[in-house]
Design a protein around this motif. Sequence first.
Motif, PDB file in Angstrom:
ATOM      1  N   GLN A   2       2.626 -10.437  -4.999  1.00 54.96           N
ATOM      2  CA  GLN A   2       2.707  -9.261  -4.135  1.00 54.96           C
ATOM      3  C   GLN A   2       4.144  -8.745  -4.052  1.00 54.96           C
ATOM      4  O   GLN A   2       4.388  -7.543  -4.165  1.00 54.96           O
ATOM      5  N   ARG A   3       5.081  -9.663  -3.882  1.00 50.49           N
ATOM      6  CA  ARG A   3       6.486  -9.260  -3.833  1.00 50.49           C
ATOM      7  C   ARG A   3       6.920  -8.650  -5.179  1.00 50.49           C
ATOM      8  O   ARG A   3       7.643  -7.652  -5.212  1.00 50.49           O
ATOM      9  N   ALA A  27       8.263  -3.945  -8.574  1.00 51.09           N
ATOM     10  CA  ALA A  27       7.931  -3.152  -9.764  1.00 51.09           C
ATOM     11  C   ALA A  27       7.601  -1.715  -9.386  1.00 51.09           C
ATOM     12  O   ALA A  27       8.076  -0.760 -10.026  1.00 51.09           O
ATOM     13  N   PHE A  28       6.798  -1.529  -8.330  1.00 51.61           N
ATOM     14  CA  PHE A  28       6.468  -0.171  -7.877  1.00 51.61           C
ATOM     15  C   PHE A  28       7.715   0.567  -7.416  1.00 51.61           C
ATOM     16  O   PHE A  28       7.890   1.758  -7.685  1.00 51.61           O
ATOM     17  N   ILE A  79       0.838  -1.208   0.000  1.00 53.47           N
ATOM     18  CA  ILE A  79       0.000   0.000   0.000  1.00 53.47           C
ATOM     19  C   ILE A  79       0.871   1.255   0.000  1.00 53.47           C
ATOM     20  O   ILE A  79       0.594   2.219  -0.718  1.00 53.47           O
ATOM     21  N   PHE A  80       1.945   1.232   0.792  1.00 55.15           N
ATOM     22  CA  PHE A  80       2.853   2.384   0.842  1.00 55.15           C
ATOM     23  C   PHE A  80       3.443   2.672  -0.534  1.00 55.15           C
ATOM     24  O   PHE A  80       3.455   3.818  -0.995  1.00 55.15           O
ATOM     25  N   HIS A  81       3.938   1.634  -1.202  1.00 59.01           N
ATOM     26  CA  HIS A  81       4.552   1.818  -2.515  1.00 59.01           C
ATOM     27  C   HIS A  81       3.527   2.254  -3.561  1.00 59.01           C
ATOM     28  O   HIS A  81       3.854   3.039  -4.464  1.00 59.01           O
ATOM     29  N   SER A  82       2.298   1.763  -3.437  1.00 58.45           N
ATOM     30  CA  SER A  82       1.250   2.164  -4.377  1.00 58.45           C
ATOM     31  C   SER A  82       0.915   3.640  -4.218  1.00 58.45           C
ATOM     32  O   SER A  82       0.829   4.381  -5.210  1.00 58.45           O
ATOM     33  N   VAL A  83       0.730   4.068  -2.973  1.00 62.31           N
ATOM     34  CA  VAL A  83       0.404   5.475  -2.706  1.00 62.31           C
ATOM     35  C   VAL A  83       1.571   6.372  -3.094  1.00 62.31           C
ATOM     36  O   VAL A  83       1.375   7.458  -3.655  1.00 62.31           O
ATOM     37  N   PHE A  84       2.799   5.915  -2.833  1.00 63.10           N
ATOM     38  CA  PHE A  84       3.978   6.725  -3.158  1.00 63.10           C
ATOM     39  C   PHE A  84       4.095   6.920  -4.666  1.00 63.10           C
ATOM     40  O   PHE A  84       4.382   8.029  -5.138  1.00 63.10           O
TER      41      PHE A  84
END
Length: 203
Positions: free
Chosen positions: A87-88, A93-94, A38-43
Amino acid sequence: MISLTSPVETRAHQWPAGLKLGLLCFVTGLLFITDHLIFHSVFLLAIVVLYALPGRAFFKSGWQHLKILWPFVLIVVLWHLWTDELQRGSIIAFRMMSTVALANLVTMTTRLSDMIDVVHFLAKPLYRSGLNGRALELAIALVIRMTPVLVSKGQNLTWAWRARSTRHSGWRIILPFTVLALDDADHVAEALRARGGLINPEK
């Protein structure tokens, strides 16, 4: 050769180059110690917003620089999908897209001369110890300037092949691309020799 600095003026253009590069190093390190999807997606979404804020022209230019990244992202995602670690793979990728996008954002809002000034400051210990820091400065400058040139020439070769054949170019353009790269390197070397080469200015 061309510069990656965006002609669209933003507030970040006025920030010191050293500050931007320092923040880039800090944020990149933070991304590598965090493993929350979630952190990487929002970032990554926040970075997209940063690209969009200066306007359509800036966003489009940034997107053009980042398109080359998508094959690597696709490979990472497909591999982790195959190994049942989606997920990993998504986190990797993000993280890849975020770090490259941030680096590109710094490059787009920083003049090459300002970056070289920072490198010159960091390379002062090399000068004091008798080593040639000028080689490091020129190497970084050439990588930044020549990378988009080589990418553009590779695309031109691909389009030229498609105009003459219905088959995919693939490995067939590797040899002409290598010849073009070597030819550019030869011209750059001649230009450097004509301007004094890599003589250490601190001596």
